[in-house]
Design a protein around this motif. Structure first.
Motif, PDB file in Angstrom:
ATOM      1  N   ALA A 168       0.457  -0.889  -0.025  1.00 20.92           N
ATOM      2  CA  ALA A 168       0.111  -0.210  -0.181  1.00 20.92           C
ATOM      3  C   ALA A 168       0.681   1.332  -0.013  1.00 20.92           C
ATOM      4  O   ALA A 168       2.123   1.486   0.997  1.00 20.92           O
ATOM      5  CB  ALA A 168      -0.626  -0.074   0.994  1.00 20.92           C
ATOM      6  N   LEU A 169       0.891   1.933  -0.630  1.00 23.72           N
ATOM      7  CA  LEU A 169       1.371   3.217  -1.538  1.00 23.72           C
ATOM      8  C   LEU A 169       0.572   4.661  -1.391  1.00 23.72           C
ATOM      9  O   LEU A 169      -0.273   4.452  -2.025  1.00 23.72           O
ATOM     10  CB  LEU A 169       2.664   3.484  -2.273  1.00 23.72           C
ATOM     11  N   PRO A 170       1.155   5.951  -0.964  1.00 19.05           N
ATOM     12  CA  PRO A 170       0.574   6.820  -1.096  1.00 19.05           C
ATOM     13  C   PRO A 170       0.369   6.876  -2.782  1.00 19.05           C
ATOM     14  O   PRO A 170       0.456   6.787  -3.402  1.00 19.05           O
ATOM     15  CB  PRO A 170       1.371   8.211  -0.731  1.00 19.05           C
ATOM     16  N   ARG A 171      -0.858   7.105  -2.883  1.00 18.30           N
ATOM     17  CA  ARG A 171      -0.832   7.923  -4.191  1.00 18.30           C
ATOM     18  C   ARG A 171      -0.286   9.290  -4.984  1.00 18.30           C
ATOM     19  O   ARG A 171       0.198   8.784  -6.663  1.00 18.30           O
ATOM     20  CB  ARG A 171      -2.056   8.910  -4.694  1.00 18.30           C
ATOM     21  N   TYR A 172      -0.020   9.612  -4.640  1.00 14.42           N
ATOM     22  CA  TYR A 172       1.595  10.780  -5.106  1.00 14.42           C
ATOM     23  C   TYR A 172       2.349   9.662  -5.641  1.00 14.42           C
ATOM     24  O   TYR A 172       3.382  10.769  -6.422  1.00 14.42           O
ATOM     25  CB  TYR A 172       1.840  12.500  -3.849  1.00 14.42           C
ATOM     26  N   LEU A 173       2.893   8.878  -4.993  1.00 13.64           N
ATOM     27  CA  LEU A 173       4.227   7.548  -4.457  1.00 13.64           C
ATOM     28  C   LEU A 173       4.064   6.939  -6.003  1.00 13.64           C
ATOM     29  O   LEU A 173       4.767   6.713  -7.436  1.00 13.64           O
ATOM     30  CB  LEU A 173       4.542   7.715  -3.738  1.00 13.64           C
ATOM     31  N   ALA A 174       2.521   7.046  -6.314  1.00 16.25           N
ATOM     32  CA  ALA A 174       2.565   5.621  -7.067  1.00 16.25           C
ATOM     33  C   ALA A 174       1.937   5.679  -8.477  1.00 16.25           C
ATOM     34  O   ALA A 174       2.388   5.120  -9.399  1.00 16.25           O
ATOM     35  CB  ALA A 174       1.576   4.253  -5.732  1.00 16.25           C
ATOM     36  N   GLU A 175       1.052   6.895  -8.218  1.00 13.18           N
ATOM     37  CA  GLU A 175       0.760   7.158  -9.236  1.00 13.18           C
ATOM     38  C   GLU A 175       1.671   7.138 -10.843  1.00 13.18           C
ATOM     39  O   GLU A 175       0.910   6.708 -11.854  1.00 13.18           O
ATOM     40  CB  GLU A 175       0.137   8.543  -9.416  1.00 13.18           C
ATOM     41  N   PRO A 176       2.848   7.954 -10.847  1.00  9.78           N
ATOM     42  CA  PRO A 176       3.254   7.435 -12.090  1.00  9.78           C
ATOM     43  C   PRO A 176       3.776   6.221 -12.186  1.00  9.78           C
ATOM     44  O   PRO A 176       3.915   6.016 -13.718  1.00  9.78           O
ATOM     45  CB  PRO A 176       4.520   8.608 -11.972  1.00  9.78           C
ATOM     46  N   ALA A 177       4.351   5.698 -11.203  1.00 13.00           N
ATOM     47  CA  ALA A 177       4.449   3.848 -12.059  1.00 13.00           C
ATOM     48  C   ALA A 177       2.771   3.287 -12.531  1.00 13.00           C
ATOM     49  O   ALA A 177       2.889   2.394 -13.173  1.00 13.00           O
ATOM     50  CB  ALA A 177       5.236   2.989 -10.537  1.00 13.00           C
ATOM     51  N   LEU A 178       2.021   3.346 -11.572  1.00 13.04           N
ATOM     52  CA  LEU A 178       1.204   2.954 -12.307  1.00 13.04           C
ATOM     53  C   LEU A 178       0.122   3.937 -13.857  1.00 13.04           C
ATOM     54  O   LEU A 178      -0.296   3.003 -14.580  1.00 13.04           O
ATOM     55  CB  LEU A 178      -0.145   3.540 -10.881  1.00 13.04           C
ATOM     56  N   ALA A 179       0.056   4.957 -14.204  1.00 13.74           N
ATOM     57  CA  ALA A 179       0.545   5.837 -15.377  1.00 13.74           C
ATOM     58  C   ALA A 179       1.551   5.222 -16.657  1.00 13.74           C
ATOM     59  O   ALA A 179       1.170   4.772 -17.488  1.00 13.74           O
ATOM     60  CB  ALA A 179       0.782   7.236 -15.631  1.00 13.74           C
ATOM     61  N   ALA A 180       2.596   4.493 -15.931  1.00 14.57           N
ATOM     62  CA  ALA A 180       3.708   4.067 -16.600  1.00 14.57           C
ATOM     63  C   ALA A 180       3.526   2.338 -16.751  1.00 14.57           C
ATOM     64  O   ALA A 180       3.997   2.083 -18.191  1.00 14.57           O
ATOM     65  CB  ALA A 180       5.146   3.852 -16.509  1.00 14.57           C
TER      66      ALA A 180
END
Length: 312
Positions: A241-253
């Motif tokens: 489980a990670l904060p959105r601000y940290l996870a979002e770039p990796a999710l988008a990629a």
């Protein structure tokens, strides 16, 4: 968690009543404001303004968001000092926080102040240790993931962290989709965890909030840095489980996959903590003397950082 830049732009639009007026106030182009608003609306998943020839009209969601963030954004601006007149700053601010949010959010936001003469000393660590340092006058400000309990400290909510349950694509493909929808904890039970600490602090909160119990999954890796947690998840070590601000770039990629979609993702409030009263003074190496002054807001005995300024 939407970035502070997006929320600040949203608040200017809300107050100005038009995109062009907000752009003028912020000193940027209207397309830049339009783009930031679009990003925020995409992150929130709702339209915030109805556009017309006369400007923009906030939706009920926008009104609720403005009510929630305006006090905190204004307080942060006051705490960091208004840059409208660009006065020369002198002195030192000792600020502490978790390495991840300090590195990715706080220090980049404070960097312009160093160009005006302010000397910053940053400390990374666990929230309780940093709050103890604040109470002992070893720090001036702490960006804390927990609300302080020290009587000599005062804190205001700064922003809410939103947590996402993520994993590598290779592991996500092993999970039964139907079972994940109907019994997510059971569907994920065999997947190893990448944890921030031995007590699974973030994962434990996520599981209890969403599934009603602690995670029973095997633990593959423990590392006290959320950026390292993300790197391990990307490499296939497990889920976390990670904060959105940290996870979002990796999710988008496409480097990680969202494993669970709760109606309302778990939140953790980040606080800006200071000492009550007092007048901390720390000279900068580049100047003879300096001081940081905390101003009361006039509401009874409660004090909050209305402004930080430094004088010779």
């Amino acid at each position: 968690m939407p970035s502070l830049d997006l929320l600040a732009t949203f608040l200017e639009i809300y107050r100005a009543g038009s995109l062009s007026a907000a752009a003028h106030r912020l000193g940027v182009t209207q397309p830049a404001v339009t783009g930031q608003l679009a990003r925020l609306e995409e992150e929130i998943g709702e339209q915030l303004f109805v556009r017309s020839r006369k400007g923009v009209t906030p939706t009920p969601r926008a009104a609720a968001l403005a009510s929630r963030v305006s006090l905190h954004l204004d307080g942060l601006r006051d705490a960091l000092g208004s840059s409208e007149a660009e006065p020369t700053l002198r002195g030192t601010v000792r600020i502490g926080g978790a390495a991840e949010i300090m590195t990715l959010r706080v220090l980049p936001a404070l960097a312009p102040l160093t160009g005006r003469g302010l000397y910053l000393r940053a400390a990374f660590g666990l929230a309780q240790d940093l709050l103890n340092d604040l109470a002992a006058d070893r720090l001036d400000l702490v960006v804390s993931a927990i609300r302080p309990t020290h009587q000599e400290l005062f804190a205001v909510p700064l922003v809410d962290e939103e947590f996402l349950l993520v994993g590598p694509p290779s592991m996500a493909r092993t999970v039964d989709a139907d079972r994940l929808r109907t019994a997510p904890a059971d569907a994920l039970a065999a997947l190893p965890l990448v944890a921030y600490g031995e007590e699974l602090p973030i994962l434990r909160r996520y599981w209890r909030s969403e599934f009603g119990h602690r995670p029973a999954n095997p633990v593959a890796l423990v590392v006290p840095d959320l950026r390292a947690v993300l790197a391990a998840v990307e490499a296939g070590a497990g889920i976390s489980a990670l904060p959105r601000y940290l996870a979002e770039p990796a999710l988008a990629a496409g480097q990680i996959i969202l494993l669970h979609r709760p109606e309302a993702p778990p939140l953790n409030t980040i606080y800006l903590a200071v000492r009550r009263g007092g007048r901390p003074t720390r000279p900068s190496p580049s100047c003879a003397s300096g001081s940081l002054t905390r101003q009361p807001d006039g509401k009874g005995s409660e004090r909050r950082w209305r402004r930080i300024y430094v004088t010779a």
